[in-house]
Motif scaffolding. Sequence first.
Motif, mmCIF file in Angstrom:
data_model
loop_
_atom_site.group_PDB
_atom_site.id
_atom_site.type_symbol
_atom_site.label_atom_id
_atom_site.label_comp_id
_atom_site.label_asym_id
_atom_site.label_seq_id
_atom_site.Cartn_x
_atom_site.Cartn_y
_atom_site.Cartn_z
ATOM 1 N N LYS A 144 0.833 -1.376 0.049
ATOM 2 C CA LYS A 144 0.065 0.207 -0.061
ATOM 3 C C LYS A 144 0.805 1.225 0.161
ATOM 4 C CE LYS A 144 -4.515 -1.357 1.024
ATOM 5 N NZ LYS A 144 -4.723 -2.799 1.684
ATOM 6 N N GLU A 145 2.088 1.127 0.787
ATOM 7 C CA GLU A 145 2.634 2.381 0.855
ATOM 8 C C GLU A 145 3.357 2.825 -0.298
ATOM 9 O OE1 GLU A 145 6.054 2.329 3.816
ATOM 10 O OE2 GLU A 145 4.453 1.801 5.249
ATOM 11 N N LYS A 146 3.703 1.615 -1.126
ATOM 12 C CA LYS A 146 4.648 1.906 -2.588
ATOM 13 C C LYS A 146 3.387 2.229 -3.533
ATOM 14 C CE LYS A 146 8.717 1.207 -1.518
ATOM 15 N NZ LYS A 146 9.847 2.353 -1.841
ATOM 16 N N ILE A 147 2.399 1.776 -3.389
ATOM 17 C CA ILE A 147 1.287 1.998 -4.338
ATOM 18 C C ILE A 147 1.060 3.843 -4.140
ATOM 19 C CG2 ILE A 147 -1.169 1.856 -5.030
ATOM 20 C CD1 ILE A 147 -0.687 -1.051 -4.326
ATOM 21 N N SER A 148 0.901 4.015 -2.959
ATOM 22 C CA SER A 148 0.446 5.551 -2.814
ATOM 23 C C SER A 148 1.653 6.370 -3.175
ATOM 24 C CB SER A 148 0.004 6.041 -1.317
ATOM 25 O OG SER A 148 0.563 5.222 -0.436
ATOM 26 N N GLU A 149 3.064 6.078 -2.790
ATOM 27 C CA GLU A 149 4.200 6.550 -3.324
ATOM 28 C C GLU A 149 3.926 6.937 -4.989
ATOM 29 O OE1 GLU A 149 7.905 5.055 -2.358
ATOM 30 O OE2 GLU A 149 8.877 5.611 -4.084
ATOM 31 N N PHE A 150 3.578 5.689 -5.546
ATOM 32 C CA PHE A 150 3.436 5.656 -7.174
ATOM 33 C C PHE A 150 2.225 6.652 -7.467
ATOM 34 C CE2 PHE A 150 0.877 3.437 -10.619
ATOM 35 C CZ PHE A 150 1.661 3.911 -11.579
ATOM 36 N N LEU A 151 1.074 6.573 -6.735
ATOM 37 C CA LEU A 151 -0.033 7.381 -7.280
ATOM 38 C C LEU A 151 0.311 8.951 -6.967
ATOM 39 C CD1 LEU A 151 -3.002 5.239 -6.066
ATOM 40 C CD2 LEU A 151 -2.196 5.591 -8.295
ATOM 41 N N ASN A 152 1.025 9.288 -5.926
ATOM 42 C CA ASN A 152 1.015 10.721 -5.863
ATOM 43 C C ASN A 152 1.952 11.451 -6.931
ATOM 44 O OD1 ASN A 152 -0.163 10.734 -3.463
ATOM 45 N ND2 ASN A 152 1.849 10.246 -2.040
ATOM 46 N N GLN A 153 2.540 10.590 -7.468
ATOM 47 C CA GLN A 153 3.261 11.179 -8.661
ATOM 48 C C GLN A 153 2.628 11.201 -10.217
ATOM 49 O OE1 GLN A 153 7.641 10.037 -8.531
ATOM 50 N NE2 GLN A 153 6.616 8.494 -7.026
ATOM 51 N N VAL A 154 1.471 10.671 -10.209
ATOM 52 C CA VAL A 154 0.748 10.361 -11.293
ATOM 53 C C VAL A 154 -0.416 11.110 -11.738
ATOM 54 C CG1 VAL A 154 2.323 8.336 -12.041
ATOM 55 C CG2 VAL A 154 -0.143 8.168 -11.063
ATOM 56 N N ASP A 155 -0.794 11.301 -12.845
ATOM 57 C CA ASP A 155 -2.123 11.615 -13.397
ATOM 58 C C ASP A 155 -3.267 10.750 -13.541
ATOM 59 O OD1 ASP A 155 -1.783 14.825 -12.901
ATOM 60 O OD2 ASP A 155 -0.499 14.446 -14.530
ATOM 61 N N LEU A 156 -2.664 9.837 -14.195
ATOM 62 C CA LEU A 156 -3.567 8.553 -14.629
ATOM 63 C C LEU A 156 -2.718 7.381 -14.605
ATOM 64 C CD1 LEU A 156 -4.740 8.513 -18.169
ATOM 65 C CD2 LEU A 156 -2.868 9.812 -17.614
ATOM 66 N N VAL A 157 -3.440 6.159 -14.829
ATOM 67 C CA VAL A 157 -2.748 4.976 -14.629
ATOM 68 C C VAL A 157 -3.029 4.179 -15.825
ATOM 69 C CG1 VAL A 157 -2.095 2.993 -13.278
ATOM 70 C CG2 VAL A 157 -2.382 5.274 -12.309
ATOM 71 N N THR A 158 -2.047 3.305 -16.504
ATOM 72 C CA THR A 158 -2.234 2.132 -17.383
ATOM 73 C C THR A 158 -1.461 1.068 -16.961
ATOM 74 O OG1 THR A 158 -2.716 1.689 -19.830
ATOM 75 C CG2 THR A 158 -0.656 2.824 -19.162
ATOM 76 N N PHE A 159 -1.409 -0.025 -17.477
ATOM 77 C CA PHE A 159 -0.652 -1.223 -17.324
ATOM 78 C C PHE A 159 -0.169 -2.031 -18.565
ATOM 79 C CE2 PHE A 159 -5.355 -1.655 -16.950
ATOM 80 C CZ PHE A 159 -5.463 -2.637 -17.905
ATOM 81 N N GLU A 160 1.038 -2.813 -18.302
ATOM 82 C CA GLU A 160 1.486 -3.339 -19.364
ATOM 83 C C GLU A 160 1.216 -4.764 -19.365
ATOM 84 O OE1 GLU A 160 5.696 -4.373 -19.543
ATOM 85 O OE2 GLU A 160 5.511 -5.468 -17.422
ATOM 86 N N PHE A 161 0.501 -5.482 -18.335
ATOM 87 C CA PHE A 161 0.095 -6.880 -18.542
ATOM 88 C C PHE A 161 -1.445 -6.977 -17.651
ATOM 89 C CE2 PHE A 161 1.298 -8.324 -14.007
ATOM 90 C CZ PHE A 161 1.724 -7.267 -13.518
#
Length: 352
Positions: free
Chosen positions: A55-72
């Motif tokens: 969860k911590e790493k996910i929020s670190e990631f989310l704090n830096q982005v405007d939208l999310v996509t995925f490769e798999f």
Amino acid sequence: MSQITLGIIGGGQLGSMLAIAAKKLNIKTVVFCDDIDAPAQNFCNQFVNGNYDNKEKISEFLNQVDLVTFEFENIPFETLNEINKFKPVLPKPSVNRLIQHRLAEKDFVNKLNIRTTRYVSMEKKSEIDMLEDFLPGILKTTTMGYDGKGQYPIRRSEDIHSLKIDLSKGYILEKLVKLKKEISVVLTRFGNNNYEIYDPIENIHQDQILKQSKLPAEISNKILIQSKEWATRIAEELKYIGTLCVEFFIDRNENLYVNEIAPRVHNSGHITLDNANMSQFELHILSILGQVTTNPKVIKKGIMRNLIGKEIKKSRKICLLGKYSSYKKSRIYNYGKKDIKEGRKMGHINFF
Ligand code: ADP
Ligand code: MG
């Protein structure tokens, strides 16, 4: 547009190619991956390493982005759905939930009056005695399979008893199709019925792993039209945003079947990096950002040859093979993966 930062979950070759395409379009990227050696970290603006349930790493990631996509597509639905509460995830997590489950995926396709292989859900080995009709067949895990992993050929009913697998984890048995060809259609849906579709791509697999893809495929006009129409129908029904690939089988009687759907950019579309004025990666990014594009098209024919396992060491030799000599140019892509493993996609060569 230059202020937008795109988050990409997964840092393999598809993540790398998405990050490179984003840079071309002046979009910053942050890659989130559970592999500390993920190749995409060399191409993104920021890299976050952590497990997909951290969860911590996910929020670190989310704090830096405007939208999310995925490769798999095998990211747990719960994770994508949680992320979607904070930042938009495209394609939508609900698409993923459907497609990451082979049974749900095939039921969905059949409801659209589109042909798939014949299939049946299996929970116990003893059921095989009632399923003669599905043999010879392939037993497949309902979730988490890729590049032929989690698949077992079943020629005769006895074959199933020697397998050391627990069927209660979820399997389907699929009747083997007598293949004439395999093709795929890569399309990008921009919303409101706006599509960009490449012509079908002809794929050769070896040991259930994609080996070679040729664009355009050598197929009849009927199959060309039907495969594009079916792929569009699937994307429309899903209200899909982004690039999607539909894999098809053509049998010896020229019948078309949907094999599976990949809700993402796809290995068979890598040739578009070199033979089209817009690659599948650029189209994906433009569509998830709600942008438009003008007249993407394939400029010349081309072939992509995957470099699997140790083949990465003989890429130059493969470039010189006579069967590719009709193409003027070639470009080697090395994915920069740390360890060479059997069956692992290490790179590819585009001939165009
Ligand atoms: P994956 O998720 O690993 O890509 P697929 O279902 O696409 O799994 O299977 C990989 C390959 O195995 C296919 O592209 C095809 O070559 C072969 N294959 C799978 N299912 C069948 C089938 N029912 N009939 C014939 N060939 C099949
Ligand atoms: Mg497949």
